[in-house]
Scaffold this motif. Structure first.
Motif, PDB file in Angstrom:
ATOM      1  N   GLU A 379       1.008  15.328  -2.012  1.00  0.00           N
ATOM      2  CA  GLU A 379       1.592  15.164  -3.136  1.00  0.00           C
ATOM      3  C   GLU A 379       2.316  13.815  -3.098  1.00  0.00           C
ATOM      4  O   GLU A 379       2.358  12.800  -3.967  1.00  0.00           O
ATOM      5  CB  GLU A 379       3.091  16.061  -3.238  1.00  0.00           C
ATOM      6  N   HIS A 380       2.948  13.437  -2.051  1.00  0.00           N
ATOM      7  CA  HIS A 380       3.221  12.074  -1.743  1.00  0.00           C
ATOM      8  C   HIS A 380       1.973  10.810  -2.085  1.00  0.00           C
ATOM      9  O   HIS A 380       2.204  10.004  -2.458  1.00  0.00           O
ATOM     10  CB  HIS A 380       3.923  12.019  -0.274  1.00  0.00           C
ATOM     11  N   ALA A 381       1.102  11.226  -1.409  1.00  0.00           N
ATOM     12  CA  ALA A 381       0.033  10.211  -1.548  1.00  0.00           C
ATOM     13  C   ALA A 381      -0.277  10.128  -3.203  1.00  0.00           C
ATOM     14  O   ALA A 381      -0.678   9.078  -3.409  1.00  0.00           O
ATOM     15  CB  ALA A 381      -1.377  10.734  -0.821  1.00  0.00           C
ATOM     16  N   ARG A 382      -0.594  11.402  -3.661  1.00  0.00           N
ATOM     17  CA  ARG A 382      -1.054  11.214  -5.344  1.00  0.00           C
ATOM     18  C   ARG A 382      -0.022  10.337  -6.107  1.00  0.00           C
ATOM     19  O   ARG A 382      -0.252   9.329  -6.916  1.00  0.00           O
ATOM     20  CB  ARG A 382      -0.977  12.533  -6.023  1.00  0.00           C
ATOM     21  N   ASN A 383       1.507  10.338  -5.702  1.00  0.00           N
ATOM     22  CA  ASN A 383       2.383   9.689  -6.415  1.00  0.00           C
ATOM     23  C   ASN A 383       1.995   8.144  -6.112  1.00  0.00           C
ATOM     24  O   ASN A 383       2.112   7.388  -7.045  1.00  0.00           O
ATOM     25  CB  ASN A 383       3.578  10.071  -5.828  1.00  0.00           C
ATOM     26  N   LEU A 384       2.020   7.934  -4.608  1.00  0.00           N
ATOM     27  CA  LEU A 384       1.718   6.434  -4.446  1.00  0.00           C
ATOM     28  C   LEU A 384       0.475   5.949  -4.882  1.00  0.00           C
ATOM     29  O   LEU A 384       0.522   4.849  -5.350  1.00  0.00           O
ATOM     30  CB  LEU A 384       1.789   6.236  -2.870  1.00  0.00           C
ATOM     31  N   ILE A 385      -0.585   6.743  -4.830  1.00  0.00           N
ATOM     32  CA  ILE A 385      -1.986   6.131  -5.382  1.00  0.00           C
ATOM     33  C   ILE A 385      -1.805   5.939  -6.784  1.00  0.00           C
ATOM     34  O   ILE A 385      -2.236   4.675  -7.451  1.00  0.00           O
ATOM     35  CB  ILE A 385      -2.928   7.332  -5.395  1.00  0.00           C
ATOM     36  N   GLY A 386      -0.827   6.458  -7.596  1.00  0.00           N
ATOM     37  CA  GLY A 386      -0.642   6.249  -9.078  1.00  0.00           C
ATOM     38  C   GLY A 386       0.279   5.058  -9.232  1.00  0.00           C
ATOM     39  O   GLY A 386      -0.103   4.200 -10.016  1.00  0.00           O
ATOM     40  N   LEU A 387       1.107   4.976  -8.590  1.00  0.00           N
ATOM     41  CA  LEU A 387       2.316   3.752  -8.675  1.00  0.00           C
ATOM     42  C   LEU A 387       1.473   2.625  -8.235  1.00  0.00           C
ATOM     43  O   LEU A 387       1.786   1.467  -8.787  1.00  0.00           O
ATOM     44  CB  LEU A 387       3.425   3.943  -7.811  1.00  0.00           C
ATOM     45  N   ALA A 413       1.801  -0.036  -0.374  1.00  0.00           N
ATOM     46  CA  ALA A 413       2.431   1.146  -0.999  1.00  0.00           C
ATOM     47  C   ALA A 413       3.113   1.947   0.219  1.00  0.00           C
ATOM     48  O   ALA A 413       4.399   2.232   0.005  1.00  0.00           O
ATOM     49  CB  ALA A 413       1.348   2.161  -1.602  1.00  0.00           C
ATOM     50  N   ARG A 414       2.688   1.960   1.484  1.00  0.00           N
ATOM     51  CA  ARG A 414       3.195   2.596   2.268  1.00  0.00           C
ATOM     52  C   ARG A 414       4.617   2.124   2.651  1.00  0.00           C
ATOM     53  O   ARG A 414       5.525   2.585   2.904  1.00  0.00           O
ATOM     54  CB  ARG A 414       2.276   2.997   3.581  1.00  0.00           C
ATOM     55  N   GLU A 415       4.203   0.694   3.065  1.00  0.00           N
ATOM     56  CA  GLU A 415       5.468  -0.080   3.587  1.00  0.00           C
ATOM     57  C   GLU A 415       6.454  -0.369   2.592  1.00  0.00           C
ATOM     58  O   GLU A 415       7.596  -0.045   2.790  1.00  0.00           O
ATOM     59  CB  GLU A 415       4.978  -1.636   3.920  1.00  0.00           C
ATOM     60  N   VAL A 416       6.134  -0.530   1.216  1.00  0.00           N
ATOM     61  CA  VAL A 416       7.243  -0.692   0.233  1.00  0.00           C
ATOM     62  C   VAL A 416       8.072   0.685   0.122  1.00  0.00           C
ATOM     63  O   VAL A 416       9.271   0.666  -0.136  1.00  0.00           O
ATOM     64  CB  VAL A 416       6.476  -1.322  -1.231  1.00  0.00           C
ATOM     65  N   PHE A 439      -1.140  -8.340  -8.324  1.00  0.00           N
ATOM     66  CA  PHE A 439      -0.565  -7.138  -8.054  1.00  0.00           C
ATOM     67  C   PHE A 439       0.290  -7.170  -7.140  1.00  0.00           C
ATOM     68  O   PHE A 439       1.509  -6.759  -6.998  1.00  0.00           O
ATOM     69  CB  PHE A 439      -1.346  -5.908  -8.225  1.00  0.00           C
ATOM     70  N   ILE A 440      -0.050  -7.549  -5.731  1.00  0.00           N
ATOM     71  CA  ILE A 440       0.690  -7.584  -4.561  1.00  0.00           C
ATOM     72  C   ILE A 440       1.853  -8.654  -4.603  1.00  0.00           C
ATOM     73  O   ILE A 440       2.828  -8.557  -4.213  1.00  0.00           O
ATOM     74  CB  ILE A 440      -0.467  -7.742  -3.290  1.00  0.00           C
ATOM     75  N   HIS A 441       1.494 -10.014  -5.373  1.00  0.00           N
ATOM     76  CA  HIS A 441       2.548 -11.009  -5.355  1.00  0.00           C
ATOM     77  C   HIS A 441       3.712 -10.151  -6.332  1.00  0.00           C
ATOM     78  O   HIS A 441       4.942 -10.525  -5.905  1.00  0.00           O
ATOM     79  CB  HIS A 441       1.913 -11.953  -6.096  1.00  0.00           C
ATOM     80  N   LYS A 442       3.266  -9.608  -7.254  1.00  0.00           N
ATOM     81  CA  LYS A 442       4.406  -9.009  -7.990  1.00  0.00           C
ATOM     82  C   LYS A 442       5.087  -7.901  -7.480  1.00  0.00           C
ATOM     83  O   LYS A 442       6.364  -7.823  -7.433  1.00  0.00           O
ATOM     84  CB  LYS A 442       3.778  -8.197  -9.144  1.00  0.00           C
ATOM     85  N   LYS A 443       4.711  -7.274  -6.355  1.00  0.00           N
ATOM     86  CA  LYS A 443       5.359  -6.374  -5.336  1.00  0.00           C
ATOM     87  C   LYS A 443       6.436  -7.032  -4.558  1.00  0.00           C
ATOM     88  O   LYS A 443       7.461  -6.542  -4.193  1.00  0.00           O
ATOM     89  CB  LYS A 443       4.285  -5.333  -4.742  1.00  0.00           C
ATOM     90  N   LEU A 444       5.700  -8.017  -4.136  1.00  0.00           N
ATOM     91  CA  LEU A 444       6.696  -8.712  -2.981  1.00  0.00           C
ATOM     92  C   LEU A 444       7.851  -9.446  -3.834  1.00  0.00           C
ATOM     93  O   LEU A 444       8.966  -9.455  -3.384  1.00  0.00           O
ATOM     94  CB  LEU A 444       5.862 -10.083  -2.378  1.00  0.00           C
ATOM     95  N   VAL A 445       7.673  -9.824  -4.897  1.00  0.00           N
ATOM     96  CA  VAL A 445       8.895 -10.457  -5.721  1.00  0.00           C
ATOM     97  C   VAL A 445       9.759  -9.491  -6.096  1.00  0.00           C
ATOM     98  O   VAL A 445      11.057  -9.509  -6.251  1.00  0.00           O
ATOM     99  CB  VAL A 445       8.242 -11.474  -7.062  1.00  0.00           C
ATOM    100  N   GLU A 446       9.174  -8.275  -6.722  1.00  0.00           N
ATOM    101  CA  GLU A 446       9.835  -7.161  -6.825  1.00  0.00           C
ATOM    102  C   GLU A 446      11.060  -6.770  -5.552  1.00  0.00           C
ATOM    103  O   GLU A 446      12.173  -6.642  -5.813  1.00  0.00           O
ATOM    104  CB  GLU A 446       9.138  -5.874  -7.053  1.00  0.00           C
ATOM    105  N   GLN A 447      10.275  -6.754  -4.348  1.00  0.00           N
ATOM    106  CA  GLN A 447      11.279  -6.470  -3.167  1.00  0.00           C
ATOM    107  C   GLN A 447      12.345  -7.474  -3.209  1.00  0.00           C
ATOM    108  O   GLN A 447      13.473  -7.231  -2.892  1.00  0.00           O
ATOM    109  CB  GLN A 447      10.416  -6.570  -1.928  1.00  0.00           C
ATOM    110  N   ARG A 448      12.165  -8.829  -3.194  1.00  0.00           N
ATOM    111  CA  ARG A 448      13.028  -9.650  -3.174  1.00  0.00           C
ATOM    112  C   ARG A 448      14.215  -9.615  -4.309  1.00  0.00           C
ATOM    113  O   ARG A 448      15.194  -9.825  -3.851  1.00  0.00           O
ATOM    114  CB  ARG A 448      12.219 -11.252  -3.432  1.00  0.00           C
TER     115      ARG A 448
END
Length: 510
Positions: A379-387, A413-416, A439-448
């Motif tokens: 269930e956890h995997a399906r959620n992250l795969i979608g996100l 996905a796992r680390e964030v 996509f990955i750049h966006k995720k890094l900026v979101e973390q910041r």
């Protein structure tokens, strides 16, 4: 110009996926022809068919006008096709010459004639400007040199059609420039090159024509003179791609990661880290820029518990975590996107779902009384795969059958998802296409922007310049300067990365 390769209507199916769907590729004599597509678009599958590693389900192949069935790589070699693989196929303790002649050894009577082989390797090396020492051992030469050995292997076997599979993924900017010169030398001598890539900058610098495939389908072939990076990105991804990283100015808080006077040894017993001092604050991205081999890997390993520091301290939120185990460091609030996703990021023969709980599998809800809870993990995997838009047939698919970009998205996905206070992102977009990079750049900026501290290691200067709020330059295991990206040029950074200094050091404090 005459066509040397014609692949027409090529279709290849695997269980649950059509990797190539009626794809066409026509390569002319003496050209550099780029094959462009996202990760998982089917580029490598198409080239593996041409090289005889796979057989097509439909379609025809003509080499120099002759229809052929390429049954295996030996047959491809006989047809004059050579492939320089992304992951080098070299025997580390062997010499350059021993690797090159492996499988087609020169003999004098019952004995190997290494002298003649070395001479031929030297001649080829000089002819194409490869500058390789035939007697050097593979384990003692740089990654860029190892790639040249792979090129020599194909030339030694008489190849005049060369396939380069993502050849710049592991190279420094200097090595990329040298490789491009080598490619030009090869076509000047009448060779034809198929260049698999997703780096638009390189395509515009080196290719003559470009064939684009998307999700296994042929989109079109264009000449470089008639296109531009925006159009190519659109053909490749099927939508407009934003190249510039969109981010508001940083609002840094207190220091989260404090590195003080860290020293550490390299693999060969030589000091690799020399009193490294650096702070990363909440709500900022600090980029570490440097030529490969200047201590970046050792620093990442010290920070994540994979290598012991010989002196100095590392603190997270004021707590000393120096030389703790990787699990303790992770539990102290450190996320780690490793620089080698195969070696450190994934267990390739585990499912995607299992890989997504690699550092939390022992906690609830994934484990109860020491027994894994497969439903909660799935269930956890399906959620992250979608996100995180991980393109996989299902969460039970083995990680090794995902494309590089989707493997990387799974790691991110796992680390964030663990919501770490410090995210150490090492080469987070190495070998990825423009869509996955965006996509990955966006995720890094979101973390910041969520107030996390991000420490970015990258060999891509464009990535360092566009993502970082401050840039720390590492040279010979020491941070030689900290600058703000808006106050320096690529040239300034290049100078510092080579050990030079700027007239006035601009911006940023330690």
């Amino acid at each position: 110009m005459a066509a040397v390769v014609e692949m027409l209507g090529i279709t290849k199916r695997f269980p649950g996926i059509v990797a190539n769907d009626k794809v066409n590729l026509v390569v002319e004599q003496g050209e550099i022809h780029a094959l462009l597509g996202e990760n998982g678009a089917g580029k490598s599958t198409l080239m593996n068919i041409l090289f005889g590693l796979y057989q097509p389900d439909e379609g025809i192949i003509r080499i120099k006008g002759q229809e052929v069935k390429v049954t295996d790589p030996n047959m491809a070699n006989r047809l004059g096709i050579g492939m320089v693989h992304q992951h080098f196929m070299l025997v580390q303790p062997f010499t350059v010459t021993e690797n090159i002649v492996l499988g087609s050894e020169v003999k004098r009577g019952p004995f190997l004639d290494m002298e003649t082989a070395e001479k031929k390797v030297m001649e080829l090396s000089e002819k194409y400007g490869l500058d390789v020492d035939p007697k050097a051992k593979i384990e003692d030469i740089s990654v860029g040199m190892q790639q040249r050995v792979e090129i020599l292997k194909t030339l030694y076997r008489g190849a005049d059609i060369l396939i380069f599979d993502e050849p710049t993924a592991v190279l420094t900017p200097q090595e990329i420039a040298e490789l491009m010169q080598i490619m030009r030398n090869l076509v000047n001598e009448g060779k034809s090159i198929i260049f698999i890539t997703h780096k638009l900058k390189e395509i515009m610098a080196i290719s003559d024509r470009i064939t684009v495939i998307r999700r296994g389908r042929y989109i079109g072939t264009v000449t470089k003179a008639d296109t531009n990076p925006d159009q190519l990105a659109n053909m490749m991804v099927g939508r407009e791609v934003i190249f510039k990283v969109e981010k508001r100015p940083a609002n840094p808080g207190s220091p989260v990661l404090e590195i003080k006077d860290i020293e550490g040894m390299g693999n060969r017993g030589v000091r690799a880290l020399n009193k490294v001092n650096l702070e990363v604050h909440a709500g900022e991205i600090v980029g570490v820029a440097g030529v490969d081999g200047n201590g970046q890997t050792e620093l990442i390993e010290v920070l994540t518990g994979l290598r012991k520091a010989t002196s100095g301290t590392v603190k997270i939120n004021g707590k000393d975590i120096t030389n703790q185990t990787p699990r303790k460091i992770a539990e102290s609030g450190v996320g780690h996107i490793p620089e080698d996703r195969h070696k450190r990021g994934l267990v390739l023969d585990y499912s995607v779902a299992d890989n997504l709980v690699l550092n939390t599998y022992y906690k609830e809800p994934y484990s109860k009384s020491g027994i894994l809870q497969s439903q909660a993990i799935a269930e956890h995997a399906r959620n992250l795969i979608g996100l995180f838009d991980v393109r996989t047939p299902s969460e039970t698919t083995l990680a090794r059958s995902l494309s590089g970009g989707n493997q990387q998205k799974a790691i991110v996905a796992r680390e964030v998802d663990r919501d770490p206070d410090v995210l150490i992102a090492a080469q987070p977009t190495r070998g990825l296409d423009v869509g996955a990079i965006e996509f990955i750049h966006k995720k890094l900026v979101e973390q910041r922007d969520k107030g996390k501290a991000v420490l970015l290691f990258s060999l891509e200067l464009d990535e360092i310049m566009s993502l970082s709020d401050r840039i720390a330059v590492i040279y010979e295991g020491r941070i030689v300067g900290i600058v703000k990206p808006e106050e320096v040029t690529d040239h300034d950074l290049g100078l510092m990365m080579a050990g030079g200094t700027l007239e006035k050091e601009k911006g940023g404090t330690d």
